[in-house]
Write a protein that holds these residues in place. Structure first.
Motif, PDB file in Angstrom:
ATOM      1  N   SER A   1      -9.240   5.937   1.340  1.00 44.40           N
ATOM      2  CA  SER A   1      -8.808   7.260   1.061  1.00 44.40           C
ATOM      3  C   SER A   1      -8.990   8.130  -0.108  1.00 44.40           C
ATOM      4  O   SER A   1      -8.770   9.272  -0.130  1.00 44.40           O
ATOM      5  CB  SER A   1      -7.708   7.339   1.857  1.00 44.40           C
ATOM      6  OG  SER A   1      -6.518   6.918   0.866  1.00 44.40           O
ATOM      7  N   ARG A   2      -9.215   7.212  -1.187  1.00 46.61           N
ATOM      8  CA  ARG A   2      -9.210   7.788  -2.421  1.00 46.61           C
ATOM      9  C   ARG A   2     -10.487   7.807  -3.058  1.00 46.61           C
ATOM     10  O   ARG A   2     -10.587   8.006  -4.230  1.00 46.61           O
ATOM     11  CB  ARG A   2      -8.174   7.093  -3.376  1.00 46.61           C
ATOM     12  CG  ARG A   2      -6.609   7.414  -3.213  1.00 46.61           C
ATOM     13  CD  ARG A   2      -5.686   6.479  -3.521  1.00 46.61           C
ATOM     14  NE  ARG A   2      -4.601   6.994  -3.219  1.00 46.61           N
ATOM     15  CZ  ARG A   2      -3.939   7.049  -2.095  1.00 46.61           C
ATOM     16  NH1 ARG A   2      -4.549   6.853  -0.950  1.00 46.61           N
ATOM     17  NH2 ARG A   2      -2.566   7.694  -1.978  1.00 46.61           N
TER      18      ARG A   2
ATOM     19  N   ARG B   1       0.742   3.721 -10.060  1.00 43.09           N
ATOM     20  CA  ARG B   1       0.266   3.295  -8.843  1.00 43.09           C
ATOM     21  C   ARG B   1      -0.468   2.059  -9.131  1.00 43.09           C
ATOM     22  O   ARG B   1      -0.214   0.990  -8.337  1.00 43.09           O
ATOM     23  CB  ARG B   1      -0.558   4.192  -8.272  1.00 43.09           C
ATOM     24  CG  ARG B   1      -0.934   4.005  -6.839  1.00 43.09           C
ATOM     25  CD  ARG B   1      -1.978   5.201  -6.299  1.00 43.09           C
ATOM     26  NE  ARG B   1      -0.683   6.045  -6.019  1.00 43.09           N
ATOM     27  CZ  ARG B   1      -0.849   7.306  -6.078  1.00 43.09           C
ATOM     28  NH1 ARG B   1      -2.088   7.690  -6.777  1.00 43.09           N
ATOM     29  NH2 ARG B   1      -0.066   8.404  -5.625  1.00 43.09           N
TER      30      ARG B   1
ATOM     31  N   VAL C   1       0.814  -1.279  -0.082  1.00 44.92           N
ATOM     32  CA  VAL C   1      -0.010  -0.056   0.057  1.00 44.92           C
ATOM     33  C   VAL C   1       0.966   1.074   0.120  1.00 44.92           C
ATOM     34  O   VAL C   1       0.625   2.232  -0.738  1.00 44.92           O
ATOM     35  CB  VAL C   1      -0.918   0.100   1.256  1.00 44.92           C
ATOM     36  CG1 VAL C   1      -1.576   1.358   1.381  1.00 44.92           C
ATOM     37  CG2 VAL C   1      -1.896  -1.028   0.981  1.00 44.92           C
ATOM     38  N   ALA C   2       1.863   1.152   0.874  1.00 41.37           N
ATOM     39  CA  ALA C   2       2.658   2.360   0.997  1.00 41.37           C
ATOM     40  C   ALA C   2       3.662   2.679  -0.143  1.00 41.37           C
ATOM     41  O   ALA C   2       3.858   3.698  -0.688  1.00 41.37           O
ATOM     42  CB  ALA C   2       3.671   2.287   2.210  1.00 41.37           C
TER      43      ALA C   2
ATOM     44  N   VAL D   1      -9.653   0.953  -8.341  1.00 40.17           N
ATOM     45  CA  VAL D   1      -8.443   1.915  -8.879  1.00 40.17           C
ATOM     46  C   VAL D   1      -7.849   1.438 -10.326  1.00 40.17           C
ATOM     47  O   VAL D   1      -7.598   2.642 -11.006  1.00 40.17           O
ATOM     48  CB  VAL D   1      -7.243   1.164  -7.680  1.00 40.17           C
ATOM     49  CG1 VAL D   1      -5.945   1.828  -8.181  1.00 40.17           C
ATOM     50  CG2 VAL D   1      -7.616   1.400  -6.377  1.00 40.17           C
TER      51      VAL D   1
ATOM     52  N   ALA E   1       2.527   1.864  -3.526  1.00 41.98           N
ATOM     53  CA  ALA E   1       1.648   2.327  -4.424  1.00 41.98           C
ATOM     54  C   ALA E   1       1.319   3.857  -4.100  1.00 41.98           C
ATOM     55  O   ALA E   1       1.365   4.435  -5.112  1.00 41.98           O
ATOM     56  CB  ALA E   1       0.430   1.492  -4.528  1.00 41.98           C
ATOM     57  N   ASP E   2       1.224   4.167  -2.675  1.00 43.17           N
ATOM     58  CA  ASP E   2       0.963   5.470  -2.595  1.00 43.17           C
ATOM     59  C   ASP E   2       2.064   6.460  -2.710  1.00 43.17           C
ATOM     60  O   ASP E   2       1.839   7.577  -3.106  1.00 43.17           O
ATOM     61  CB  ASP E   2       0.642   5.499  -1.251  1.00 43.17           C
ATOM     62  CG  ASP E   2      -0.277   6.856  -0.783  1.00 43.17           C
ATOM     63  OD1 ASP E   2      -0.764   7.468  -1.718  1.00 43.17           O
ATOM     64  OD2 ASP E   2      -0.053   7.201   0.408  1.00 43.17           O
ATOM     65  N   ALA E   3       3.436   5.881  -3.061  1.00 44.13           N
ATOM     66  CA  ALA E   3       4.715   6.697  -3.272  1.00 44.13           C
ATOM     67  C   ALA E   3       4.937   6.764  -4.457  1.00 44.13           C
ATOM     68  O   ALA E   3       5.790   7.520  -4.997  1.00 44.13           O
ATOM     69  CB  ALA E   3       5.979   6.334  -2.290  1.00 44.13           C
TER      70      ALA E   3
ATOM     71  N   ALA F   1      10.248   5.627  -5.083  1.00 43.40           N
ATOM     72  CA  ALA F   1       9.174   5.225  -4.137  1.00 43.40           C
ATOM     73  C   ALA F   1       9.586   4.293  -2.861  1.00 43.40           C
ATOM     74  O   ALA F   1       9.305   4.237  -1.776  1.00 43.40           O
ATOM     75  CB  ALA F   1       8.196   4.372  -4.988  1.00 43.40           C
TER      76      ALA F   1
ATOM     77  N   PHE G   1      -6.620   2.519   2.418  1.00 43.24           N
ATOM     78  CA  PHE G   1      -5.905   3.186   1.250  1.00 43.24           C
ATOM     79  C   PHE G   1      -6.789   3.406   0.186  1.00 43.24           C
ATOM     80  O   PHE G   1      -6.778   4.355  -0.322  1.00 43.24           O
ATOM     81  CB  PHE G   1      -4.675   2.334   0.698  1.00 43.24           C
ATOM     82  CG  PHE G   1      -4.154   2.647  -0.718  1.00 43.24           C
ATOM     83  CD1 PHE G   1      -3.383   3.876  -0.918  1.00 43.24           C
ATOM     84  CD2 PHE G   1      -4.659   1.784  -1.691  1.00 43.24           C
ATOM     85  CE1 PHE G   1      -2.928   4.125  -2.213  1.00 43.24           C
ATOM     86  CE2 PHE G   1      -3.903   2.054  -3.122  1.00 43.24           C
ATOM     87  CZ  PHE G   1      -3.359   3.261  -3.196  1.00 43.24           C
TER      88      PHE G   1
ATOM     89  N   ASP H   1       1.438   8.738 -10.081  1.00 43.07           N
ATOM     90  CA  ASP H   1      -0.164   8.500 -10.230  1.00 43.07           C
ATOM     91  C   ASP H   1      -0.363   7.274 -11.388  1.00 43.07           C
ATOM     92  O   ASP H   1      -0.857   6.339 -11.367  1.00 43.07           O
ATOM     93  CB  ASP H   1      -1.158   9.760 -10.478  1.00 43.07           C
ATOM     94  CG  ASP H   1      -2.670   9.198 -10.315  1.00 43.07           C
ATOM     95  OD1 ASP H   1      -2.772   8.592  -9.197  1.00 43.07           O
ATOM     96  OD2 ASP H   1      -3.147   9.237 -11.381  1.00 43.07           O
TER      97      ASP H   1
END
Length: 409
Positions: A396-397, A259, A248-249, A327, A251-253, A365, A393, A256
């Protein structure tokens, strides 16, 4: 001075090296191709030739003067019909770097000039020990151009967690990072297994063994002299698996547009080349599947191309957790063309995402999440389940509708 034996003869030449001569059953006299550094090596060859004569081996009656270098070049020429372009390119670069030129720093060893029939296990061991130096001896080719050893940035990059190939052109971002670090020279290892050249040595050893196996099938030799225990493998640091939270972290880093690639790779097990060769039509959101039918092929100097997966079993349809579908749908809307054959993942300019580009975004990342050891291939081994952090995650999007835990699918 000539040392006579029951079969054949061993002569010491003015150069100090030794030569083996023998008489075939038909009365013809022959010299074993090549010379030998010690009498013990020459004696071992004499005994082997005698055994082959007693076994009525027709190869011994007509010794071949073809060298390892010549046979290897022929092998690679013929391999074009069966090997993948990238594999063939890797073999050629490995051969040019470690087999077709002298290796070693103290006592250079050139295995390419030895005849295939004269190659002994002892000489192969000598070559392999020199190979572990990880440094090619500078040699001038016919044009007078120096053959340089491995770039010091490669060893530095490997030791600092960069995703670089053992041979070939270094990515610009790796060279920039090495320069920014002060262009450090590689340090000598405390043990042989720590030296980053060990991987290249193992690849060269495996290639030489494969080529000599073909020489056996061709009837040129009766036994493969390439059998150094453990030489075909290289020790690697233990790969710590990624947790769901780390996926998750990571992908978040990511930028876009990449991801979703992290999520697909982590939850489907696709290799990087497979993931970045996907087209819009390969993803079936209604069935929650992705179909793998090709992979990205990169050969230095050639345009990016597409080829079949690594094996026949590589053509497959993989189930995806429905949790990631929103996603993926968002990615298709934002970053993928409308044509069914449009690449699912591209650069900002719409080009295929090459290995160097992938490495660049991955490096930034992984540093952001304090996992400098991660490479894209790690994602193939990521856990195949969804934990609460991953669902958070997505939520939150704004993807808080229709999320289904794959355990309950």
């Amino acid at each position: 001075m000539t040392a006579r034996a029951v079969f054949g003869a061993i002569d010491r030449l003015p150069s100090g090296r030794f030569r083996v001569r023998y008489t075939a059953p038909d009365g013809t006299r022959h010299k074993v191709p090549g010379t030998f550094g010690t009498r013990q090596e020459a004696e071992a060859v004499r005994v082997r030739v005698h055994a082959e004569v007693l076994g009525n081996n027709p190869v011994i009656a007509k010794p071949s003067a073809i060298t390892v270098g010549q046979y290897l070049a022929d092998y690679l020429d013929h391999a074009r019909a069966t090997l993948r372009p990238r594999t063939l390119d890797l073999y050629r670069r490995t051969a040019d770097s470690w087999i077709l030129c002298p290796v070693g720093t103290t006592t250079p060893v050139d295995i390419s000039t030895v005849t295939v029939q004269a190659l002994t296990p002892g000489f192969v061991r000598t070559w392999y020990v020199a190979l572990l130096d990880g440094t090619r001896v500078a040699a001038l080719d016919q044009s007078g151009t120096s053959r340089r050893g491995p770039h010091p940035a490669r060893a530095w990059a490997v030791s600092h967690g960069f995703d670089v190939a053992p041979t070939g052109k270094l990515p610009t971002d790796v060279l920039d990072a090495w320069t920014a670090a002060g262009s450090p020279a590689p340090t000598m290892p405390t043990t042989a297994g720590e030296y980053p050249g060990r991987t290249a040595a193992a690849g060269a050893y495996r290639l030489l063994r494969t080529v000599l196996m073909q020489a056996m099938r061709d009837g040129l030799i009766t036994a493969n002299p390439v059998h150094v225990k453990g030489a075909g493998t290289a020790p690697h640091p233990e790969r710590r698996p990624l947790t769901a939270g780390q996926v998750v972290a990571l992908a978040d880093a990511m930028p876009d547009r990449y991801r979703a690639a992290v999520l697909i790779a982590a939850w489907s097990g696709l290799r990087p080349g497979e993931a970045f060769a996907l087209r819009r039509d390969d993803l079936d959101l209604s069935a929650a599947t992705v179909t793998v039918s090709r992979t990205l092929v990169e050969v230095p100097g050639d345009p990016v191309a597409y080829g079949p997966p690594k094996s026949a079993a590589g053509r497959r349809t993989v189930n995806l957790p429905r949790s990631i579908l929103p996603v993926l749908a968002d990615h298709l809307d934002q970053h993928t063309g409308t044509d069914p054959d449009a690449l699912m993942f591209t650069t900002g300019h719409g080009n295929p995402v090459t290995a160097s580009t992938r490495s660049g975004v991955m490096r930034r990342a992984r540093l952001a999440i304090d996992r400098p050891d991660i490479a894209w291939h790690h994602l193939c081994q990521a856990p195949g389940f969804v934990e609460a952090p991953f669902l958070g995650f997505l939520s939150s999007r704004g993807f808080n509708r229709g999320l289904v835990d794959p355990f309950r699918m």
